[in-house]
Design a protein around this motif. Structure first.
Motif, PDB file in Angstrom:
ATOM      1  N   THR B 167       0.891  -1.148  -0.082  1.00  0.00           N
ATOM      2  CA  THR B 167       0.070  -0.010   0.044  1.00  0.00           C
ATOM      3  C   THR B 167       0.823   1.413   0.071  1.00  0.00           C
ATOM      4  O   THR B 167       0.368   2.080   0.143  1.00  0.00           O
ATOM      5  N   ARG B 168       2.120   1.159  -0.315  1.00  0.00           N
ATOM      6  CA  ARG B 168       2.982   2.315  -0.636  1.00  0.00           C
ATOM      7  C   ARG B 168       2.685   2.515  -2.073  1.00  0.00           C
ATOM      8  O   ARG B 168       3.525   3.670  -2.592  1.00  0.00           O
ATOM      9  N   PHE B 169       1.932   1.655  -2.850  1.00  0.00           N
ATOM     10  CA  PHE B 169       1.771   2.124  -4.238  1.00  0.00           C
ATOM     11  C   PHE B 169       0.996   3.345  -4.380  1.00  0.00           C
ATOM     12  O   PHE B 169       0.067   3.745  -3.642  1.00  0.00           O
ATOM     13  N   ARG B 241     -14.358  -3.700  -0.948  1.00  0.00           N
ATOM     14  CA  ARG B 241     -12.930  -3.107  -0.123  1.00  0.00           C
ATOM     15  C   ARG B 241     -13.220  -3.039   1.312  1.00  0.00           C
ATOM     16  O   ARG B 241     -12.254  -3.834   2.122  1.00  0.00           O
ATOM     17  N   GLN B 242     -14.253  -2.842   1.843  1.00  0.00           N
ATOM     18  CA  GLN B 242     -14.294  -2.874   3.246  1.00  0.00           C
ATOM     19  C   GLN B 242     -14.054  -4.333   4.193  1.00  0.00           C
ATOM     20  O   GLN B 242     -13.633  -4.714   4.746  1.00  0.00           O
ATOM     21  N   MET B 245     -10.571  -5.264   3.662  1.00  0.00           N
ATOM     22  CA  MET B 245      -9.756  -4.755   4.677  1.00  0.00           C
ATOM     23  C   MET B 245     -10.004  -5.150   6.004  1.00  0.00           C
ATOM     24  O   MET B 245      -9.122  -4.861   7.002  1.00  0.00           O
ATOM     25  N   SER B 246     -10.966  -5.472   6.225  1.00  0.00           N
ATOM     26  CA  SER B 246     -11.489  -6.176   7.742  1.00  0.00           C
ATOM     27  C   SER B 246     -11.029  -7.468   8.001  1.00  0.00           C
ATOM     28  O   SER B 246     -10.984  -7.741   9.092  1.00  0.00           O
ATOM     29  N   TRP B 250      -5.134  -9.157   6.080  1.00  0.00           N
ATOM     30  CA  TRP B 250      -4.923  -8.113   4.790  1.00  0.00           C
ATOM     31  C   TRP B 250      -3.653  -7.058   5.544  1.00  0.00           C
ATOM     32  O   TRP B 250      -2.852  -6.956   4.908  1.00  0.00           O
ATOM     33  N   LYS B 252      -3.228  -4.236   6.517  1.00  0.00           N
ATOM     34  CA  LYS B 252      -2.989  -2.648   5.731  1.00  0.00           C
ATOM     35  C   LYS B 252      -2.012  -3.285   4.509  1.00  0.00           C
ATOM     36  O   LYS B 252      -1.483  -2.295   4.124  1.00  0.00           O
ATOM     37  N   HIS B 254       0.189  -5.386   3.903  1.00  0.00           N
ATOM     38  CA  HIS B 254       1.511  -6.176   4.067  1.00  0.00           C
ATOM     39  C   HIS B 254       1.222  -7.520   4.345  1.00  0.00           C
ATOM     40  O   HIS B 254       1.620  -7.999   5.570  1.00  0.00           O
ATOM     41  N   LEU B 326      -7.955  -3.563  -4.714  1.00  0.00           N
ATOM     42  CA  LEU B 326      -8.209  -2.383  -3.883  1.00  0.00           C
ATOM     43  C   LEU B 326      -7.892  -1.211  -4.835  1.00  0.00           C
ATOM     44  O   LEU B 326      -8.795  -0.336  -4.917  1.00  0.00           O
TER      45      LEU B 326
END
Lengths: 464, 464
Positions: B167-169, B241-242, B245-246, B250, B252, B254, B326
């Motif tokens: 998620t550094r993309f 997405r929710q 990500m829940s 996942w 965050k 990583h 995502l």
């Protein structure tokens, strides 16, 4: 130029530094995830559920005998929470039984014992669509619910120290809910209702009652309901259940006294909200507005519609018992007015009656199916609807994807094929999707009022 | 009779034993929950992802310069995976660029290097809707994807030991994907495409390319796409997405090298599948069939439609990178052809260009908006579409709820208002909902073939 590559190799990352000023990739932030983690980690188990105290001021009918359910389960007696508005007349023939949707309580309208607005506040009252100057209105919390009626959050019979049914509650259906309501009517001395009225799951109950006990009701109102659930609606409810049951805190239903499956409930409600509000309203209300249009987009809520959904989920998740959601949502899936389903259920209930030495109710005796269908596969549905000979209002909404317009047509068509000549079918072009019945007092209200107040003899008849 | 009660008290459970033979409540079983728990507990971290090996035999274009993105982020070069079919002619004017949906790879059709059927297998080939005897077809995996193109699962520039972007993309958009494709066309020496063709998100790319580089394309095909995402579709993607990500796995974003967010991906796909298959097909295919009709209903999958959804989710969850899902799903939300969005993006990219000393591409220069709208709020959309002067096929499906028919009308209307007199708009009554473009070779295929092969000069023209 043509070279074939395998998948990108991670062993040899590209090293490129064409611009010394190029930014180092930065980690996105996820406040939505942090919030969930924070809540779960809290030492006190997080927020308390509100559902067992959010509705007050209702009455409770305590049924003193066992009830045999549609799938053969047995409840050792049950409680049914109810509220009433308007006076019951001396002949006891002006009662209207109002059925709720999935998560509704008996609190359809405010009154002296609970002044909070009810879920059909503007539909009920003096001069309103359901006119309390004329009618005595009764609304119950359904069997399986969590607002005073017996359900999965109720005390386990014979259990110790506040033990609950949880997922030991037997599988439940719409006919079970209606059967419980009929026992309440017995107790109230109401032989015959003026009308049975319901929307969404309440419309299923409304149709079911008229079929199960046709002599006990005069008129039927079914709004945004179905004669049998279709696979798309089952799919929508399936994902909600899966999302909820995937929350580790759900713990196969045994979360009482522990940490609530807050995240699962919130997500389930978000999925549900999408199916409830399928109309063009969102286009007008939210459009493509972002919360902070100038900021770089986030993966957590960013568009207004997303914060709205999050808010809806958040608000709901403490207000309803997760196990009630599972059981009642499955009851909706299982709803099917087809005659063969009724025959199978009677056989199961008869077997359970003998096995457990519990007598069946009167409406189980001598159910005779009349009428016939013309389309092959619809024959059983038409047969199953054939006892509904009453003036019936079938109201649907064009923008509803959960109980779409073709399901309203199916109800009306099946009733007519079964010989009912008193069917009124309206299709409304309201913009709120399935939830129109909660919102559109003017258009939904007028249809209901007209059907309930038309003179006997003229209701459902056409001059010819 | 009337007594007011508070909520049911758990301190004093009802003790009733009317029937000694009444069954003791039994615990329901939850195989679906057990399965998820089992997978998470497995010591080896569960099943390995397949997405980085499921597609093979593609080529990779390695862009050697930085790319400034729509929201001002910068990629230090990028890879773009692509496959081709049919021969590029000497004039290099018979190329068709095919854009994928959200989770598509470059493998649109089988070939010598990868004989597995592609996602548009029956649409591409000799004599097929996209005729490889006439055309040179190019399909890319989108920027942000996980099938060979640079995306969140790619190596982090300057990272150590296989570290990924995760998620550094940087935040990604449809125009970014198209910009990357144009760089591939530069490399291939293709000045002007015969056509830009895409469905769903691919249709967005198709429109975007024609607007961004109108001189580089001859014809446009947009199937079940949108000129801008509407809130209902954003809501549907939001819940996916929710749900993903829940899933604690996942983490965050990583999760690489650790346990995959298998449950979250599966649930996200189940929600997505409902929106992809909104048509009456399910009614015919699954109806109300249960897996074991005689058994007491369960809360885990019980109806056939539920096992189908579970299977779809299960199948997908190892085949796609969760972070790609995502980022790409958010890119779809953000898609908006309105002119003011383009102006804002150019300002951001110009600022980033100066800050990081990276030149912008040619298609950013001298974008002139022509045409005008008549409805107040649509003016900017019409302006934003005004560079699409090409013969354009807009094809929609009546049963699609994700990209509904009114969005296809919006594309066609906006193009016409902007002065495009060569718009063909078909509304198809296919039964598969949004996924019709993947399935209905006959009806979708014929429209595509007709549009691509019509003689120049007659395409989009009407005798009058």
């Amino acid at each position: 130029m043509r070279h074939l590559c395998g998948p990108k190799s991670l062993g040899a990352p590209l090293v490129r530094a064409y611009s010394k000023n190029a930014p180092i990739p930065t980690q996105l932030s996820f406040p939505c995830v942090d919030q969930t983690l924070e809540r779960t980690r809290s030492l006190d188990g997080g927020p308390e559920p509100l559902y067992d105290r959010i509705v007050t001021g209702y009455q409770v009918y305590q049924h003193p005998k066992p009830l045999i359910l549609y799938w053969g389960g047995v409840l050792q007696g049950f409680d049914l929470a109810y509220e009433t508005w308007g006076e019951l007349n001396a002949r006891k023939d002006n009662a209207i039984l109002l059925h709720t949707g999935l998560s509704g309580s008996s609190h359809a309208r405010s009154h002296g014992e609970n002044e909070k607005p009810g879920w059909w506040e503007s539909f009920i009252g003096p001069g309103r669509p359901i006119d309390t100057n004329r009618f005595h209105v009764i609304c119950t919390n359904v069997l399986g619910g969590c607002y005073g009626s017996t359900g999965p959050s109720s005390a386990l019979p014979g259990g110790k120290g506040g033990e609950r049914y949880a997922t030991r509650f037997p599988p439940l259906t719409i006919p079970d809910m209606v059967r419980a309501q009929l026992r309440l009517l017995d107790q109230l001395g109401i032989e015959r209702l003026h009308a049975s009225v319901g929307s969404s799951m309440g419309g299923m109950q409304s149709l079911c009652l008229a079929s199960m006990a046709p002599d006990r009701v005069g008129r039927v109102v079914s709004i945004s309901a179905a004669a049998r659930s279709h696979p798309y609606s089952i799919a929508l409810r399936h994902t909600q259940r899966q999302v909820l049951m995937s929350d580790p805190h759900w713990n196969k239903g045994h979360y009482y006294g522990g940490v609530l499956p807050h995240a699962g409930m919130k997500l389930a409600r978000e999925v549900a909200t999408i199916s409830y509000r399928s109309g063009p309203e969102w286009e007008r209300r939210f459009g493509r507005k972002r919360v902070n249009p100038q900021e770089t987009p986030a993966l957590c809520a960013d568009f207004l519609i997303e914060t709205y959904l999050d808010h809806q989920g958040e608000r709901f998740c403490l207000q309803f018992d997760p196990n009630s959601l599972l059981y009642i949502s499955r009851a909706m899936d299982l709803f099917d007015m087809s005659a063969q389903r009724g025959r199978e259920a009677r056989a199961r209930r008869l077997a359970a009656s003998e096995k457990h030495e519990v007598p069946l109710e009167t409406e189980d005796v001598d159910i005779e199916e009349v009428g016939d269908g013309r389309d092959g596969e619809d024959v059983e549905l038409v047969r199953g609807m054939s006892r509904i000979h009453h003036p019936t209002l079938v109201l649907g909404v064009q923008s509803d994807i959960l109980f779409p317009h073709w399901q309203q047509q199916e109800i009306a068509r099946s009733l007519r094929r079964a010989g009912n000549s008193q069917v009124t079918h309206y299709e409304l072009d309201a913009e709120y999707g399935h939830d129109t019945f909660l919102i559109d007092t003017i258009n939904v209200g007028a249809a209901v009022k007209g059907h309930l107040e038309q003179e006997p003899g003229s209701v459902g008849k056409i001059d010819s």
